[in-house]
Design a protein around this motif. Structure first.
Motif, mmCIF file in Angstrom:
data_model
loop_
_atom_site.group_PDB
_atom_site.id
_atom_site.type_symbol
_atom_site.label_atom_id
_atom_site.label_comp_id
_atom_site.label_asym_id
_atom_site.label_seq_id
_atom_site.Cartn_x
_atom_site.Cartn_y
_atom_site.Cartn_z
ATOM 1 N N UNK A 409 0.847 -1.198 0.000
ATOM 2 C CA UNK A 409 0.000 0.000 0.000
ATOM 3 C C UNK A 409 0.882 1.249 0.000
ATOM 4 N N UNK A 410 1.961 1.203 0.774
ATOM 5 C CA UNK A 410 2.864 2.356 0.813
ATOM 6 C C UNK A 410 3.420 2.663 -0.560
ATOM 7 N N UNK A 411 3.987 1.642 -1.176
ATOM 8 C CA UNK A 411 4.576 1.834 -2.507
ATOM 9 C C UNK A 411 3.539 2.325 -3.498
ATOM 10 N N UNK A 412 2.386 1.695 -3.473
ATOM 11 C CA UNK A 412 1.334 2.034 -4.436
ATOM 12 C C UNK A 412 0.805 3.441 -4.224
ATOM 13 N N UNK A 413 0.529 3.793 -2.959
ATOM 14 C CA UNK A 413 -0.047 5.115 -2.684
ATOM 15 C C UNK A 413 0.971 6.228 -2.896
ATOM 16 N N UNK A 414 2.235 5.922 -2.602
ATOM 17 C CA UNK A 414 3.312 6.895 -2.840
ATOM 18 C C UNK A 414 3.290 7.301 -4.320
ATOM 19 N N UNK A 415 3.227 6.318 -5.176
ATOM 20 C CA UNK A 415 3.179 6.597 -6.621
ATOM 21 C C UNK A 415 1.912 7.360 -6.993
#
Lengths: 445, 220
Positions: A409-415
């Motif tokens: 979720x972190x990686x995805x939302x960061x993008x």
């Protein structure tokens, strides 16, 4: 009507190299091998009974973002494994490219569509089976395959060598001495209350998360350990690449590592897919109905610490936060109440996204899609306008922080926040707890 | 000539229809269950009746689930369609008369005009489904001949029954056609798309147990 020409092909060296090696005979043989050998009534019933009502379309963030028929859950089946079943595997290599691209990069296996299907059809299972076929055909996106290779060579996701792992822990322990003079990151301690396990990216590039977790455990007076041997990494991209044999090896190593140390249970870091691999897929591949060693997710463990009064907050995280409910721990394991309890313990104010809880939209990074790497980043961005809209709505209500207890979720939302220009920051629970807890064992500042 | 055709379709062919429905249905249910035991043990190991019942109760309630709430028009049409589809043939006066005549069993019938309205509702709902298959791009994209076939088989006895009851076209021809399409309906329920009538319960109970039991989350 279904267009035979797949008009959104994305070049990927892993997929293309795999396709170049295929023959129609090999495809047919492999498809039959998987369908007859590894699937049964479940796939048959799903395939036979789906009445093509299209109700599932609205469930999928890819469909909601594109509003294009080919992105609905049923359409993904219709353009991939559905055809393989109908044609008994008699398809050409180019069609397998299409199947692989759809299964690996256009479905997060998030299972939101289950809430929409009156017949209870599990599209994620069918997409997983599609990936399994692709894996056996050697047609996998290059980046996720590299991760799977790392798993098989090192038993961790990020090519972390055995000495580098221990080194990273010692390094974090040393770093922590300035703040907590007595803090240890215990290694291989036998018979303690819990073994703490993390995913490969933590020692690789999010080392501070190990520091923070250790600081929280230290403050709580926990009796814990980390393992020095392979098995420390609970992540499992082999599960998503379709390499189920490797998935099984990883889970076995992980549980055996805890058993050898005679710990009472395993506490898992803030990761979603790793949790899925132990309660859903990896355990079943090994024939375990339940865990051989009890596992608790960080969200559960932090809840225990707060309820027991072992961790207290000096101040709450300022401002308004919203919560990203990770599929694999909320829709996947019902930790909604735990997460709400914690969120209100550690944040001043919470505004909810709509929909939320078990009906929440996926971050579009999960299910291994983010691990398919840069070639498919735009698939995730254009395919999750739905999430961007949710975040913007939360932003308009004043939220500036996204609480997301999951690495993907972190990686995805960061993008997503960068791509859509949403000015928010993303936090793990550990980030907020560590930064704002009462530190009775720290040196005076 | 006509009487022998009528006797054939209402006699042996009707027996065949019910025979295939019952035996074919049982065969499908038993064979798939044993296949599931053999090949899907790691899934059905979690099956529990209470989860299945809870889930079914939600899904047979209009607007009782996220999927129904988010698709309100389909929800209304689907419920009306299925209720009328099952209730009309079972509680139609003329059908009950046949049961009484042949087996001496009977039960309360729907008033004829109510059954007539319900038949019209089934036909109207069928037209709506057909319309969606053509006009709604999401549905059109995934529609195959199997879906049209299932729709035609389902609608056949209702259209012919309606025409026969109102004596539109030749009654004798229409009533034979009605019995034949009705038999086709029975024949195809255990197979293909229509098998959701008997197999959908399996997938429902399984996913209910999977969600509520393993995932501690609702499946609605």
């Amino acid at each position: 009507m279904y267009n035979e020409i797949f008009d959104r092909k994305i070049e990927d060296v892993g997929l293309q190299t795999g396709i170049d090696r295929l023959t129609p005979e090999k495809i047919e043989k492999t498809v039959k091998q998987v369908l007859e050998g590894e699937t049964g009534a479940k796939l048959k019933v799903y395939h036979d009974t789906c009445v093509r009502c299209g109700m599932c379309a609205k469930a999928c963030h890819f469909y909601q973002s594109h509003l294009e028929p080919s992105y609905s859950p049923v359409a993904k089946i219709h353009q991939s494994i559905g055809v393989l079943i109908e044609k008994d595997g008699k398809v050409g290599p180019d069609f397998i490219y299409q199947c692989a691209q759809i299964a690996y990069t256009e479905c997060n296996l998030c299972r939101r569509c289950v809430h929409y299907c009156p017949l209870g059809i599990d599209t994620a299972y069918m997409m997983s089976t599609m990936r399994r076929i692709c894996h056996k055909l050697g047609v996998t996106p290059q980046y996720i395959q590299d991760t799977a290779h790392s798993h098989s060579a090192t038993m961790n996701q990020m090519w972390v060598k055995d000495d580098e792992w221990v080194d990273s822990l010692l390094w974090q322990e040393e770093e922590a001495r300035d703040e907590f003079p007595d803090m240890r990151i215990p290694l291989d301690v036998d018979g303690v209350d819990f073994l703490y396990s993390v995913i490969g990216p933590e020692p690789k590039f999010r080392t501070h998360l190990i520091y923070q977790a250790a600081a929280i455990f230290h403050e709580a007076g926990a009796n814990w350990t980390m393992p020095s041997e392979p098995g420390w990494d609970n992540s499992d991209m082999a599960m998503f690449s379709g390499d189920f044999e490797m998935m099984g090896r990883l889970k076995r190593a992980h549980f055996e590592c805890a058993q050898k140390l005679h710990v009472k249970r395993i506490v898992m870091g803030e990761c979603g897919h790793a949790f899925r691999s132990i309660y859903d897929q990896g355990n079943r591949w090994l024939g375990w109905k339940d865990y051989p060693v009890e596992v608790v997710h960080s969200v559960e463990f932090f809840t225990e610490l707060f309820k027991a009064g072992k961790i207290k907050m000096k101040a709450k995280h300022p401002g308004i936060a919203t919560i990203q409910d990770p599929c694999n721990i909320i829709r996947g394991r019902g930790l909604y109440d735990h997460l709400r309890f914690l969120a209100h313990e550690v944040c001043e104010e919470i505004v909810e996204m709509a929909p939320n809880g078990e009906h929440n939209y996926c971050c579009a990074a999960g299910g291994g899609i983010i691990n398919c790497g840069p070639p498919f980043k735009n698939v995730r961005m254009s395919g999750n306008k739905a999430k961007a809209d949710q975040l913007k709505a939360a932003y308009d209500k004043g939220a500036r922080t996204i609480l997301a207890p999951c690495h993907n979720c972190h990686g995805g939302l960061e993008d997503i926040i960068h791509h859509y220009g949403i000015d928010m920051e993303i936090k793990f629970l550990g980030d907020i707890i560590y930064a704002n807890m009462v530190k009775t064992k720290a040196v005076e500042e | 000539m006509y009487h022998s055709i009528y006797d054939l379709v209402t006699g042996p062919l009707t027996w065949l229809g019910f025979g295939v429905l019952v035996l074919g249905g049982l065969f499908r249910m038993v064979s798939l269950y044993s296949l599931a035991k053999k090949k899907d043990a790691s899934s059905i190991a979690y099956n529990k009746a209470k989860y299945g019942i809870r889930s079914i109760l939600h899904w047979i309630t209009p607007f009782g689930t996220l999927g129904w709430k988010e698709n309100p028009v389909i929800t209304v049409v689907t419920f009306v369609f299925h209720i009328c589809l099952l209730a009309t043939p079972i509680f139609l006066g003329a059908h009950i008369d046949l049961w009484d005549l042949n087996f001496g069993v009977s039960w309360p019938a729907l008033p004829d005009h109510v059954a007539d309205i319900m038949t019209v509702l089934v036909i109207a709902a069928g037209c709506f489904f057909a319309y969606r298959r053509v006009v709604d791009k999401t549905v059109a994209f995934v529609t195959t001949w199997k879906d049209w076939f299932a729709l035609c088989v389902t609608m056949g006895p209702f259209i012919t029954g309606f025409l026969a009851y109102h004596q539109i076209f030749n009654y004798q021809f229409m009533i034979v056609l009605h019995v034949i399409t009705g038999i086709a309906w029975l024949l195809f329920i255990p197979f293909g798309r229509l098998s959701h009538a008997i197999l959908g319960w399996y997938s429902r109970v399984y996913i209910a147990s999977e969600f509520q039991g393993v995932r501690h989350a609702k499946d609605w």
